[in-house]
Scaffold this active site. Structure first.
Site, mmCIF file in Angstrom:
data_model
loop_
_atom_site.group_PDB
_atom_site.id
_atom_site.type_symbol
_atom_site.label_atom_id
_atom_site.label_comp_id
_atom_site.label_asym_id
_atom_site.label_seq_id
_atom_site.Cartn_x
_atom_site.Cartn_y
_atom_site.Cartn_z
ATOM 1 N N LYS A 22 1.240 -1.198 0.445
ATOM 2 C CA LYS A 22 -0.401 0.188 0.249
ATOM 3 C C LYS A 22 1.299 1.135 -0.196
ATOM 4 O O LYS A 22 1.447 1.098 0.708
ATOM 5 C CB LYS A 22 -1.103 0.147 0.628
ATOM 6 C CG LYS A 22 -1.940 1.429 1.454
ATOM 7 C CD LYS A 22 -2.674 1.295 2.194
ATOM 8 C CE LYS A 22 -3.308 2.336 2.423
ATOM 9 N NZ LYS A 22 -4.496 2.536 3.765
ATOM 10 N N ARG A 50 -10.924 9.677 1.234
ATOM 11 C CA ARG A 50 -10.540 10.313 2.507
ATOM 12 C C ARG A 50 -12.280 11.593 2.690
ATOM 13 O O ARG A 50 -12.096 11.768 3.771
ATOM 14 C CB ARG A 50 -9.618 11.371 2.735
ATOM 15 C CG ARG A 50 -8.118 10.104 2.789
ATOM 16 C CD ARG A 50 -7.102 10.452 2.992
ATOM 17 N NE ARG A 50 -5.905 9.461 2.663
ATOM 18 C CZ ARG A 50 -4.822 9.379 2.811
ATOM 19 N NH1 ARG A 50 -4.372 10.988 2.421
ATOM 20 N NH2 ARG A 50 -3.645 8.874 2.607
ATOM 21 N N LYS A 80 -2.192 -1.974 -3.276
ATOM 22 C CA LYS A 80 -2.672 0.057 -4.045
ATOM 23 C C LYS A 80 -2.191 1.321 -3.577
ATOM 24 O O LYS A 80 -1.650 1.220 -2.721
ATOM 25 C CB LYS A 80 -4.074 -0.291 -2.276
ATOM 26 C CG LYS A 80 -5.016 0.880 -2.254
ATOM 27 C CD LYS A 80 -5.720 0.905 -0.642
ATOM 28 C CE LYS A 80 -6.471 2.310 -1.078
ATOM 29 N NZ LYS A 80 -7.104 2.520 0.347
ATOM 30 N N GLU A 98 7.150 -6.911 1.776
ATOM 31 C CA GLU A 98 6.039 -6.782 2.373
ATOM 32 C C GLU A 98 5.334 -7.498 2.658
ATOM 33 O O GLU A 98 4.477 -8.546 3.399
ATOM 34 C CB GLU A 98 5.731 -5.162 2.205
ATOM 35 C CG GLU A 98 5.555 -4.233 2.705
ATOM 36 C CD GLU A 98 5.528 -4.133 4.003
ATOM 37 O OE1 GLU A 98 5.439 -4.441 4.856
ATOM 38 O OE2 GLU A 98 6.337 -2.855 4.153
ATOM 39 N N SER A 112 -10.498 5.196 -5.300
ATOM 40 C CA SER A 112 -11.350 6.492 -5.586
ATOM 41 C C SER A 112 -10.142 7.446 -6.822
ATOM 42 O O SER A 112 -11.565 7.719 -7.156
ATOM 43 C CB SER A 112 -11.166 7.155 -4.000
ATOM 44 O OG SER A 112 -10.297 7.699 -4.050
ATOM 45 N N LYS A 129 1.446 10.279 5.516
ATOM 46 C CA LYS A 129 1.754 8.904 5.771
ATOM 47 C C LYS A 129 2.847 8.040 5.635
ATOM 48 O O LYS A 129 2.694 6.683 5.477
ATOM 49 C CB LYS A 129 -0.003 8.037 5.524
ATOM 50 C CG LYS A 129 -1.021 8.406 6.281
ATOM 51 C CD LYS A 129 -2.528 7.804 5.143
ATOM 52 C CE LYS A 129 -4.030 7.997 6.512
ATOM 53 N NZ LYS A 129 -5.231 7.275 6.704
ATOM 54 N N TYR A 136 -15.084 0.075 -7.028
ATOM 55 C CA TYR A 136 -16.439 1.058 -6.965
ATOM 56 C C TYR A 136 -16.894 0.841 -8.362
ATOM 57 O O TYR A 136 -18.697 1.241 -8.290
ATOM 58 C CB TYR A 136 -15.837 2.526 -6.707
ATOM 59 C CG TYR A 136 -15.291 2.498 -5.730
ATOM 60 C CD1 TYR A 136 -15.413 2.550 -4.227
ATOM 61 C CD2 TYR A 136 -13.724 3.401 -5.943
ATOM 62 C CE1 TYR A 136 -15.140 2.667 -3.050
ATOM 63 C CE2 TYR A 136 -13.520 3.556 -4.967
ATOM 64 C CZ TYR A 136 -13.815 3.215 -3.395
ATOM 65 O OH TYR A 136 -12.952 2.892 -2.305
#
Length: 320
Positions: free
Chosen positions: A192, A202, A245, A230, A271, A214, A310
């Site tokens: 991610k 968000r 992602k 990872e 998104s 982040k 989505y």
């Protein structure tokens, strides 16, 4: 050689097509909020809504009837329920546990994937507990474990840690097994990235960081080998599936991971990717349906076994 011979007709093109997008590949992310009888459109995600539970259930039912086998749940938490420790995240009577129980009663065969992270519940908008401007890793993992256990007890089929804290997959797997939830799977957000593509999400959950960014816990966009590290860590700790992602700007990462592991690989069509297509289509600059299918097919071609999108309901209708 005349490669065009194999492109001559639509029937022939279908016969020799290398990759196929199917409704079974799709996972439908859904936003849930408290209240009754409300459906609010997300301003930056036209056609995407936040639902109260009573209106979410028909949406889930319709998705299942279209052949979509799984949904992923994300909560809009009121400000008065947020704190730095994300304590509402492990409330057994909280929004997500109540939603999971209701879905499993109404549509028992659909798979329910629950997000494990603190950002929707955090007063600071971060995925972990904040102290002196730093994100605490191990203290956060202890809260994530509590959250995952509550979700499992409510009936979640998969918990999906999206926080990117070190060691959280192993801690969650150990706790699930110790409590008897051996059949609850872990879909790990393994690669991610600290991406600018998350803005509309968000917006949907009112979960933007209150300070900084982040980048101390999500991955650097320039790194590829780190994604393999990872993934290896998450697999060693007990992940059942791994995820990349965002998807569209990271097709090379999806491809690398697919060739590296035999586990199912998921891609999150996030998104920002959704919003860009919607915005361009609204201007008449692109053919929305064709661009959606081409975009998701590119993720399949890169190696994704599953796609969170989505557009799931729209694509299910297109494929039918």
């Amino acid at each position: 050689m005349r490669p065009r011979r194999l492109r001559r007709t639509e029937t022939l093109r279908r016969m020799v097509r290398e990759h196929h997008l199917q409704v079974e590949d799709l996972i439908y992310p859904l936003f849930v909020m408290d209240g009754v009888g409300q459906r609010e459109e997300v301003p930056s995600m036209p056609g995407c809504y936040r639902y109260t539970l009573d209106l979410l259930l028909p949406e889930v039912q319709q998705a299942y009837q279209l052949g979509i086998g799984a949904i992923a749940l994300f909560p809009l938490i009121p400000h008065h329920q947020k704190d730095n420790a994300g304590t509402e995240s492990y409330n057994p009577n909280g929004l997500i546990p109540r939603t999971v129980r209701a879905i499993k009663q109404a549509v028992p065969d659909i798979l329910v994937i629950t997000d494990v992270a603190l950002d929707p519940y955090s007063s600071e908008g971060h995925d972990g507990i904040v102290q002196d401007g730093q994100i605490l890793n191990d203290e956060t993992v202890a809260v994530l474990v509590k959250q995952a256990l509550v979700q499992a007890e409510a009936g979640a089929d998969f918990v999906a840690p999206s926080d990117m804290m070190d060691g959280r997959v192993g801690a969650i797997r150990q706790a699930l097994d110790a409590q008897g939830w051996i059949n609850v799977g872990i879909l790990a957000y393994s690669a991610k990235y600290a991406s600018a593509y998350y803005g509309p999400f968000r917006d949907a959950l009112d979960s933007a960081p209150k300070f900084g960014d982040k980048k101390t816990y999500q991955m650097d966009a320039a790194n590829a080998k780190e994604a393999i590290k990872e993934v290896d860590l998450d697999i060693a700790e007990g992940a059942d599936m791994v995820m990349v992602k965002p998807a569209l700007a990271y097709l090379d990462i999806i491809c690398r991971i697919k060739h590296h592991t035999n586990l199912p690989v998921a891609a999150y069509n996030v998104s920002g990717e959704y919003a860009m297509i919607k915005a361009a289509a609204a201007q008449g600059w692109i053919d929305e349906k064709k661009v959606i299918l081409e975009t998701l097919t590119s993720m399949k071609r890169a190696g994704a076994d599953l796609i969170l999108t989505y557009f799931a309901k729209d694509v299910a209708l297109m494929l039918k």
